[in-house]
Design a protein around this motif. Structure first.
Motif, short mmCIF file in Angstrom:
data_model
loop_
_atom_site.label_atom_id
_atom_site.label_comp_id
_atom_site.label_asym_id
_atom_site.label_seq_id
_atom_site.Cartn_x
_atom_site.Cartn_y
_atom_site.Cartn_z
N VAL A 8 0.78 -1.27 -0.07
CA VAL A 8 0.13 -0.06 0.12
C VAL A 8 0.98 1.00 0.43
CG1 VAL A 8 -1.82 1.56 1.30
CG2 VAL A 8 -2.16 -1.11 1.35
N PHE A 30 0.37 -1.83 -4.59
CA PHE A 30 1.16 -2.06 -6.05
C PHE A 30 1.45 -3.42 -5.28
CE2 PHE A 30 5.07 -0.40 -4.04
CZ PHE A 30 4.70 0.29 -3.07
N GLU A 55 11.67 1.91 3.34
CA GLU A 55 10.65 2.62 4.02
C GLU A 55 10.40 1.43 4.78
OE1 GLU A 55 7.48 3.22 0.56
OE2 GLU A 55 9.00 4.47 -0.06
N GLU A 57 7.76 -0.65 6.94
CA GLU A 57 6.13 -0.68 7.23
C GLU A 57 5.88 -2.21 7.88
OE1 GLU A 57 4.80 -0.64 3.38
OE2 GLU A 57 6.87 1.16 2.39
N ASP A 86 10.70 -1.92 2.50
CA ASP A 86 9.64 -1.50 1.24
C ASP A 86 11.17 -0.49 0.73
OD1 ASP A 86 8.82 -0.19 -1.47
OD2 ASP A 86 7.19 0.44 -0.32
N LYS A 107 10.62 -0.34 -7.68
CA LYS A 107 10.22 -1.02 -6.21
C LYS A 107 10.74 -2.34 -6.98
CE LYS A 107 7.55 2.07 -4.34
NZ LYS A 107 7.50 1.85 -2.60
#
Ligand code: MG
Length: 202
Positions: A8, A30, A55, A57, A86, A107
């Motif tokens: 997300v 994604f 990132e 998460e 991420d 990504k």
């Protein structure tokens, strides 16, 4: 075992703001390829980017197959929670976003996804704290209360479009404080003040 990796985006208002993104009325979804998973505890930075961002998460593991799961039922579709990274090639992502092209390569590259060991949700409180230290300094800190879309909404939303399968995982978004990784960095991830993973960057 891990199946499909869903993510997300922009699920914390403070993070959407730091990247100049607007908060969406529905979750931004994604995925990352399974082969992007870090094996072991070393992240090897790719050579095509000069700006790999972390990132941090919370990650849910789906425990049974489901399609069009209601928000009310969603709670029974996960038992375990981990912390993940991420990783994002921010320079390439910005370029792709400007061209309105898919983010995949920024990504989904090798080692762009780390997932810690999983913890049963019953051992955690309703409001879950998590944080990330980079070289001993706290850089990201989040709590599930700050999420725009909660776990049940995310599970329900994705499953409306895509059938979820047992062992799929969902990255639930990053709080503010994202930043660049460099060679020789040391990352520690904390789930409710307990260190759950320790990684090296090469
Ligand atoms: Mg993310």
């Amino acid at each position: 075992m891990i199946n499909t990796i869903y993510c997300v985006g922009r699920n914390y208002a403070t993070h959407a703001k730091e990247l100049g993104n607007k908060v969406e009325s529905e979750p931004v979804i994604f995925s990352k390829p399974n082969s992007s998973l870090v094996q072991g505890n070393t992240i090897f930075l790719p050579d095509f980017s000069h700006n790999i961002h972390y990132e941090t998460e919370l990650v849910l593991k789906i425990n049974q197959n489901g399609f069009k799961i209601s928000e009310k039922e969603a709670d029974s579709f996960y038992d375990e929670i981990a912390i993940g990274l991420d990783l994002t090639a921010r320079d390439l992502q910005t370029e792709l976003k400007e061209k309105k092209l898919p983010w995949l390569l920024s990504k989904g590259f090798k080692d762009s996804c780390f997932i810690s060991s999983f913890v049963h949700k019953n051992t955690l409180p309703n409001s879950i704290n998590f944080s990330m230290n980079l070289n001993g300094v706290e850089r990201q800190k989040g709590n599930t209360h700050e999420m725009i879309f909660n776990f049940n909404k995310i599970i329900s939303y994705i499953s409306y479009f895509i059938p979820l399968k047992k062992f799929d995982v969902i990255f639930t978004g990053t709080p503010q404080g994202v930043g660049q990784l460099n060679h020789h960095d040391q990352i520690s991830l904390f789930l409710h003040s307990k260190e759950i993973a320790n990684l090296k960057v090469k």
